[in-house]
Design a protein around this motif. Structure first.
Motif, PDB file in Angstrom:
ATOM      1  N   GLU A 268     -24.864   5.264 -20.208  1.00  0.00           N
ATOM      2  CA  GLU A 268     -25.626   5.686 -19.028  1.00  0.00           C
ATOM      3  C   GLU A 268     -27.131   5.540 -19.255  1.00  0.00           C
ATOM      4  OE1 GLU A 268     -24.308   9.621 -18.298  1.00  0.00           O
ATOM      5  OE2 GLU A 268     -22.298   9.039 -17.631  1.00  0.00           O
ATOM      6  N   GLY A 271     -27.726   1.654 -19.499  1.00  0.00           N
ATOM      7  CA  GLY A 271     -27.171   0.858 -18.423  1.00  0.00           C
ATOM      8  C   GLY A 271     -26.320  -0.287 -18.921  1.00  0.00           C
ATOM      9  N   TYR A 287     -16.971   2.870 -23.035  1.00  0.00           N
ATOM     10  CA  TYR A 287     -17.555   3.269 -21.755  1.00  0.00           C
ATOM     11  C   TYR A 287     -17.948   2.000 -21.034  1.00  0.00           C
ATOM     12  CZ  TYR A 287     -21.002   4.842 -18.354  1.00  0.00           C
ATOM     13  OH  TYR A 287     -21.707   5.054 -17.199  1.00  0.00           O
TER      14      TYR A 287
END
Length: 611
Positions: A268, A271, A287
């Motif tokens: 996160e 990105g 992820y």
């Protein structure tokens, strides 16, 4: 049960200390010397085991508390002071101290102490190879002694001996602080009286050293980042991102998060997609849309960036991927792999390195917890294998329940011969993590929930080594583990012997049939007959019927009910009714060629034994 044993059990239930148990046992032994001595020995052994388990739990809990404490201290000086205070308290020594490496002078210098009273000792420097600490710094291995002044294994110098004498130290233990292959310093625990250091204490100090080294490097890098914030205004946004990431990673650890949470946080922030590989380059968390791993191959395992990072121990980039090795105390624990984003700048690179360090800390805790859990499971498995098959032991059931096991329900026992040592955890996963497995006399023994030994053997063979031609898995059951596994284990080993002799990779006694009887050593005729004909024989004994005789006649006349009726001098309907009863006892497939052959062989063998 004798009064002595009941009294000692009561004390154990009250969590009485060993001294009280010993004192009470001696008093009771005077009244009942024979059973009292045995009860005393067993009670003290149980008390010792309870204390050992509690001690291990306390050590793990203390390490977690220490990690949280260190993670909350941004000041390097405060981190070092906290480390030595914790070391002194955790090991219960008179003094604890920490030396740091001086790259320019090639020695180590005293940086933090707890319990020290000598100014000369607090200003001491240790040359490479000199004294116990100098030897730890030179070899990067732990050393310890119960009597340092009289121990000639170490290179004594006038300066070191004088400082140690002024401080009054006798027993000393030192472990190295190493991060990413870099020597950082030495952590010591010392006593002013003779004290032999147990290996468990040395290992505990080593674990604390690993946490200290990671925290120390984290603190140093945090300080470097703070300095860079003031000097590099052009990189202000990137550095702010790194600082925020550091806080976020620390929050993940303090909230009890795992590697999947760290991967999500890193993805996160940057990105991009993130994958976490273990030491064998197998994906354990991810992820975002990372490349899919096939059933037998993960493309990230062979990525050039992963190889470069493993070789250098640092962040590496290649073919659009970035990889950062995850290591602690000089041990590689895995790799972080990133992709789907532009090349990383310096600030983002530091963010990835911080994520790698936090991941190492989490994996280190997981490793220590897994090792402790496996020790408890191994002890339980050994107790089950030593107990002869019989009645259910409530104590074993309760011990299993605390580990998430249901030892009073049907399980399958498998012997995995030729499996690599250390794969017993994979064996336990055959029961979705609800099984026991461990090394037993050079073989992997697995006890997993189930009813079908053949199916369990096939799953274990597949999980323990698809390409290992020497692997043989023999299973038996179902059996209730809490009732003892000694006899079942013997049978499973006999099945494994027979499978290996024939060249079959995995199976059960049912798969072997008559072949298992003739290849096992010694042949167990009774067990074979019971497995094939036991249900029918039991029915005949209880009802006074002659289903076995009907079966013999039926097969003797070529499986013809009418001819069998003539041979037995009964009506054909009677034979039909008896065969229906046989089907209900043996299963509807009893006339299939394989089953029919087994039944005929068993009937023939039974007849030969009778004659």
């Amino acid at each position: 049960m004798s009064r002595t044993a009941l009294e000692l059990l009561r004390l154990l239930a009250q969590d009485a200390p060993a001294e009280r148990i010993d004192e009470q046992a001696r008093v009771l032994a005077e009244a009942d010397p024979q059973s009292g001595a045995v009860a005393r020995e067993l009670a003290l052994r149980v008390r010792s085991g309870i204390d050992a388990h509690r001690r291990r739990e306390a050590e793990l809990s203390a390490l977690v508390d220490i990690a949280r404490d260190l993670a909350s201290r941004p000041d390097p000086g405060g981190v070092l002071d906290a480390i030595v205070r914790r070391a002194r308290s955790l090991l219960g020594t008179d003094v604890a101290y920490l030396t740091l490496a001086d790259a320019e002078r090639g020695d180590t210098f005293m940086r933090a102490t707890a319990g020290s009273v000598s100014a000369r000792f607090q200003a001491l420097r240790l040359p490479q190879g000199a004294g116990l600490g100098g030897l730890v710094a030179q070899t990067r291995r732990p050393y310890w002694t119960a009597d340092y002044p009289g121990d000639d294994r170490y290179a004594h110098t006038t300066e070191i001996d004088a400082a140690v004498d002024e401080e009054g130290l006798v027993a000393i233990c030192g472990t190295p602080l190493v991060v990413d292959g870099e020597f950082v310093g030495v952590l010591f625990a010392a006593n002013r009286t003779r004290r032999p250091f147990a290996r468990s204490e040395v290992a505990l100090l080593g674990s604390l050293s690993a946490l200290a080294a990671v925290s120390l490097v984290q603190s140093r890098r945090a300080a470097e980042t703070a300095q860079a914030l003031a000097a590099l205004s052009s990189a202000h946004a990137g550095i702010e991102q790194a600082a925020a990431a550091h806080d976020r990673f620390a929050g993940v650890v303090l909230s009890g998060g795992g590697v999947d949470d760290i991967a999500a946080a890193l993805g996160e922030i940057l990105g991009c997609w993130v994958a976490v590989l273990d030491v064998d380059d197998q994906r354990i968390a991810s992820y975002g849309p990372a490349p899919d791993a096939g059933p037998d191959h993960d493309p990230l395992a062979t990525a050039e960036a992963v190889r470069r990072s493993a070789a250098s121990g640092r962040l590496a980039e290649a073919d659009g991927l970035s990889a950062a090795v995850v290591s602690a105390a000089g041990q590689r624990l895995g790799t972080l792999v990133l992709g789907g984003c532009p090349p990383l700048d310096s600030g983002q690179g530091r963010t990835v390195e911080r994520a790698a360090m936090v991941t190492a800390l989490v994996l280190l805790f997981r490793l220590r917890a897994a090792e402790s859990d496996q020790r408890v499971r191994t002890d339980l498995l050994a107790d089950l294998l030593a107990r002869p098959d019989g009645t259910v032991d409530a104590t074993l059931v309760e011990r299993g329940r605390l580990l998430g096991l249901r030892l009073h329900t049907p399980h399958i026992l498998a012997v995995c011969r030729g499996a690599r040592l250390g794969v017993h955890l994979a064996a336990a996963t055959a029961g979705d993590g609800r099984g026991l497995a461990g090394d037993h006399h050079g073989e992997v023994v697995a006890v997993v929930p189930g009813q079908d030994p053949s199916a369990v053997a096939a799953v274990l063979a597949r999980r323990l080594g698809t390409d290992d031609a020497k692997l043989t898995v023999g299973a038996t059951g179902p059996v209730v583990p809490a009732a003892g596994l000694h006899d079942t284990h013997v049978e499973a080993r006999r099945v494994t012997d027979a499978l290996a002799a024939i060249g079959i990779r995995a199976g059960s006694a049912r798969d072997l049939g008559f072949a298992g009887l003739v290849t096992s050593a010694p042949a167990d005729v009774d067990r074979y007959l019971d497995r094939v004909l036991g249900a029918v024989a039991t029915y005949d004994d209880r009802r006074g019927s002659d289903l076995l005789g009907t079966l013999e006649a039926y097969f003797a006349v070529g499986s013809s009910p009418r001819r069998a009726a003539g041979l037995l001098h009964v009506h054909v309907n009677t034979v039909a009714q008896r065969l229906e009863r046989v089907a209900s006892l043996l299963g509807e497939d009893w006339q299939c060629p394989d089953r029919a052959l087994e039944i005929q062989l068993a009937l023939r063998l039974r007849k030969l034994r009778g004659s």
